[in-house]
Design a protein around this motif. Sequence first.
Motif, PDB file in Angstrom:
ATOM      1  N   LYS A 183      -1.113   3.596  11.653  1.00 49.89           N
ATOM      2  CA  LYS A 183      -0.987   3.253  10.296  1.00 49.89           C
ATOM      3  C   LYS A 183      -0.699   4.464   9.253  1.00 49.89           C
ATOM      4  O   LYS A 183      -1.303   5.454   9.739  1.00 49.89           O
ATOM      5  CB  LYS A 183      -2.337   2.557   9.951  1.00 49.89           C
ATOM      6  CG  LYS A 183      -2.688   1.139  10.790  1.00 49.89           C
ATOM      7  CD  LYS A 183      -1.549   0.133  10.795  1.00 49.89           C
ATOM      8  CE  LYS A 183      -1.347  -0.675   9.374  1.00 49.89           C
ATOM      9  NZ  LYS A 183      -0.268  -1.539   9.536  1.00 49.89           N
ATOM     10  N   PRO A 184       0.099   4.287   8.269  1.00 50.34           N
ATOM     11  CA  PRO A 184       0.135   5.159   7.192  1.00 50.34           C
ATOM     12  C   PRO A 184      -1.205   5.705   6.795  1.00 50.34           C
ATOM     13  O   PRO A 184      -2.346   4.855   6.619  1.00 50.34           O
ATOM     14  CB  PRO A 184       0.987   4.534   6.068  1.00 50.34           C
ATOM     15  CG  PRO A 184       1.506   3.347   7.006  1.00 50.34           C
ATOM     16  CD  PRO A 184       0.718   2.960   7.802  1.00 50.34           C
ATOM     17  N   LEU A 185      -1.387   6.724   6.172  1.00 51.29           N
ATOM     18  CA  LEU A 185      -2.600   7.248   5.682  1.00 51.29           C
ATOM     19  C   LEU A 185      -3.146   6.432   4.223  1.00 51.29           C
ATOM     20  O   LEU A 185      -4.270   6.160   4.498  1.00 51.29           O
ATOM     21  CB  LEU A 185      -2.389   8.808   5.116  1.00 51.29           C
ATOM     22  CG  LEU A 185      -3.709   9.292   4.400  1.00 51.29           C
ATOM     23  CD1 LEU A 185      -4.801   9.368   5.401  1.00 51.29           C
ATOM     24  CD2 LEU A 185      -3.351  10.703   3.915  1.00 51.29           C
ATOM     25  N   ARG A 186      -2.282   6.074   3.666  1.00 50.44           N
ATOM     26  CA  ARG A 186      -2.752   5.048   2.464  1.00 50.44           C
ATOM     27  C   ARG A 186      -3.575   3.925   2.974  1.00 50.44           C
ATOM     28  O   ARG A 186      -4.434   3.423   2.347  1.00 50.44           O
ATOM     29  CB  ARG A 186      -1.340   4.467   1.788  1.00 50.44           C
ATOM     30  CG  ARG A 186      -1.753   3.507   0.620  1.00 50.44           C
ATOM     31  CD  ARG A 186      -2.668   4.454  -0.425  1.00 50.44           C
ATOM     32  NE  ARG A 186      -4.230   4.111  -0.453  1.00 50.44           N
ATOM     33  CZ  ARG A 186      -4.933   5.013  -1.337  1.00 50.44           C
ATOM     34  NH1 ARG A 186      -4.344   5.939  -2.125  1.00 50.44           N
ATOM     35  NH2 ARG A 186      -6.195   4.581  -1.119  1.00 50.44           N
ATOM     36  N   ASP A 187      -3.225   3.119   4.313  1.00 52.36           N
ATOM     37  CA  ASP A 187      -4.008   2.049   4.687  1.00 52.36           C
ATOM     38  C   ASP A 187      -5.194   2.453   5.074  1.00 52.36           C
ATOM     39  O   ASP A 187      -6.349   1.559   4.913  1.00 52.36           O
ATOM     40  CB  ASP A 187      -3.067   1.507   5.864  1.00 52.36           C
ATOM     41  CG  ASP A 187      -1.984   0.631   5.484  1.00 52.36           C
ATOM     42  OD1 ASP A 187      -1.508   0.916   4.407  1.00 52.36           O
ATOM     43  OD2 ASP A 187      -1.294   0.171   6.385  1.00 52.36           O
ATOM     44  N   VAL A 188      -5.523   3.757   5.711  1.00 53.35           N
ATOM     45  CA  VAL A 188      -6.617   3.943   5.977  1.00 53.35           C
ATOM     46  C   VAL A 188      -7.744   4.375   4.613  1.00 53.35           C
ATOM     47  O   VAL A 188      -8.719   4.104   4.697  1.00 53.35           O
ATOM     48  CB  VAL A 188      -6.715   5.374   7.096  1.00 53.35           C
ATOM     49  CG1 VAL A 188      -8.008   5.901   7.291  1.00 53.35           C
ATOM     50  CG2 VAL A 188      -5.607   4.942   8.151  1.00 53.35           C
ATOM     51  N   LEU A 189      -6.913   5.081   3.764  1.00 51.29           N
ATOM     52  CA  LEU A 189      -7.580   5.335   2.758  1.00 51.29           C
ATOM     53  C   LEU A 189      -8.166   4.185   1.894  1.00 51.29           C
ATOM     54  O   LEU A 189      -9.235   4.240   1.237  1.00 51.29           O
ATOM     55  CB  LEU A 189      -6.803   6.410   1.895  1.00 51.29           C
ATOM     56  CG  LEU A 189      -6.465   7.494   2.384  1.00 51.29           C
ATOM     57  CD1 LEU A 189      -5.635   8.409   1.237  1.00 51.29           C
ATOM     58  CD2 LEU A 189      -7.833   8.369   2.784  1.00 51.29           C
ATOM     59  N   ASN A 235       0.825  -1.206   0.047  1.00 47.56           N
ATOM     60  CA  ASN A 235       0.038  -0.034  -0.089  1.00 47.56           C
ATOM     61  C   ASN A 235       0.944   1.132  -0.092  1.00 47.56           C
ATOM     62  O   ASN A 235       0.653   2.192  -0.652  1.00 47.56           O
ATOM     63  CB  ASN A 235      -0.896   0.158   1.083  1.00 47.56           C
ATOM     64  CG  ASN A 235      -2.211  -1.048   1.162  1.00 47.56           C
ATOM     65  OD1 ASN A 235      -2.372  -1.510  -0.052  1.00 47.56           O
ATOM     66  ND2 ASN A 235      -2.428  -1.521   2.223  1.00 47.56           N
ATOM     67  N   LEU A 236       2.156   1.199   0.735  1.00 47.55           N
ATOM     68  CA  LEU A 236       2.783   2.266   0.898  1.00 47.55           C
ATOM     69  C   LEU A 236       3.458   2.703  -0.368  1.00 47.55           C
ATOM     70  O   LEU A 236       3.571   3.801  -0.838  1.00 47.55           O
ATOM     71  CB  LEU A 236       3.723   2.043   1.848  1.00 47.55           C
ATOM     72  CG  LEU A 236       4.492   3.220   2.641  1.00 47.55           C
ATOM     73  CD1 LEU A 236       3.807   4.481   3.189  1.00 47.55           C
ATOM     74  CD2 LEU A 236       5.694   2.867   3.651  1.00 47.55           C
TER      75      LEU A 236
END
Length: 408
Positions: free
Chosen positions: A376-382, A123-124
Amino acid sequence: METNKSKIDQLLQKYKEGNCSLEEIEWLQHALSATDIGDQDAIDQAIVASLLQPSAAGKMSESRQKIVLGNIKKQIQQGTEERDKPKFSIVWPYWAAAACLLLFIFTMLLWQQQTSPVQADINLVRMQDTTGVVVKPGGNSATLRLANGTLLELDKQASGIVMGESITYENGKSIAAAALDKQGMAADPSKVVLELATPLGGIYQVTLPDGTKVWLNAGSSLKYPMSFAKNERRVSLEGEAFFEVTKDSARPFKVLSKGQEIEVLGTAFNVNAYPDNTAIKTTLVNGKVKLSNDKRYSEAIYLLPGQQSTNTNNGKIQLANVDTAPFTAWKEGLFYFDETPLSDALQQIGRWYNVEVKYKGEVPQTHFYGRIKRSKPLRDVLDVLEEGGLRFELSKSDEKNILYVRPL
């Protein structure tokens, strides 16, 4: 059994797209909850295979499958019961599908955090490939403004400070630069006002002179004296904070925010009073609080545990019984969405990741469910939110990260 399995596969695809009819969801509910099907395990495996990526489905333990399937069945059953209520009958099919799917996805994401670190890395990388911007989560960060105007950057490796005759970190280490205004303290320490402030993406804690603990959420500030007066304890809040107030029957503890005053003797509660919010939300975990505002001081409101007050700009205060967990989970390092509107969810995310949220086009009135770690990094939430029929674009302008939201 094969016929049922095939039909479940077809309906789950429609389910993910939010296109199931009332009759189809009812059939799906009965199929999932049936106890007389000869090979229920095979049907359960079909559900997992349909909703998970193949690599993830293969790694899932039997106990985890049971938890996930239990959540799905429970949510569909609840949806069927809600359908019988006339006021929800028109919108129920879309709501039930979205609620069930989003709860399932959150459950899977929590599982993947513990069992599939490779997925997070993928994801990152995808965020880097599409935008060149990687947004990391917030963390311990705050400043302390002294009475003489000196502004101190607090240690990001520490989680909080402790007030006393001197100011120390929680581990006992002194704040070397904290040269206080000796003349002001000698005259009256209760008039020496300090301000602890967190930036967007920051969180910090302070133990006040009376032992009261306060956690500050991102983009918040707390003003308090170096020593409390003899007859009361008074602080001022802008933003959001969770209070664990030390009991002192001789000195009420008062929190001032946007014209609202909260008075307690000893209790635990959360206050959300960001300047850009249209209302102040006060959520009581335990104890009892007295609440009033500058527009109706003669009509104080008393909160009991499990109640939340909503104080609007026009001076009206409404009470509601709530589950306190979604409103205090940020202190435990979680986003906790429980039928949370899209705008509220993105407001929380924007403050924590320090991104400005902008909308493109007509955004659906989506609600979100579930819990996810704020580490978690933002991408994981999105990735999770995109399952609700949204797409996100991240860009950078003048050192500011901007998150664009658009429907599919």
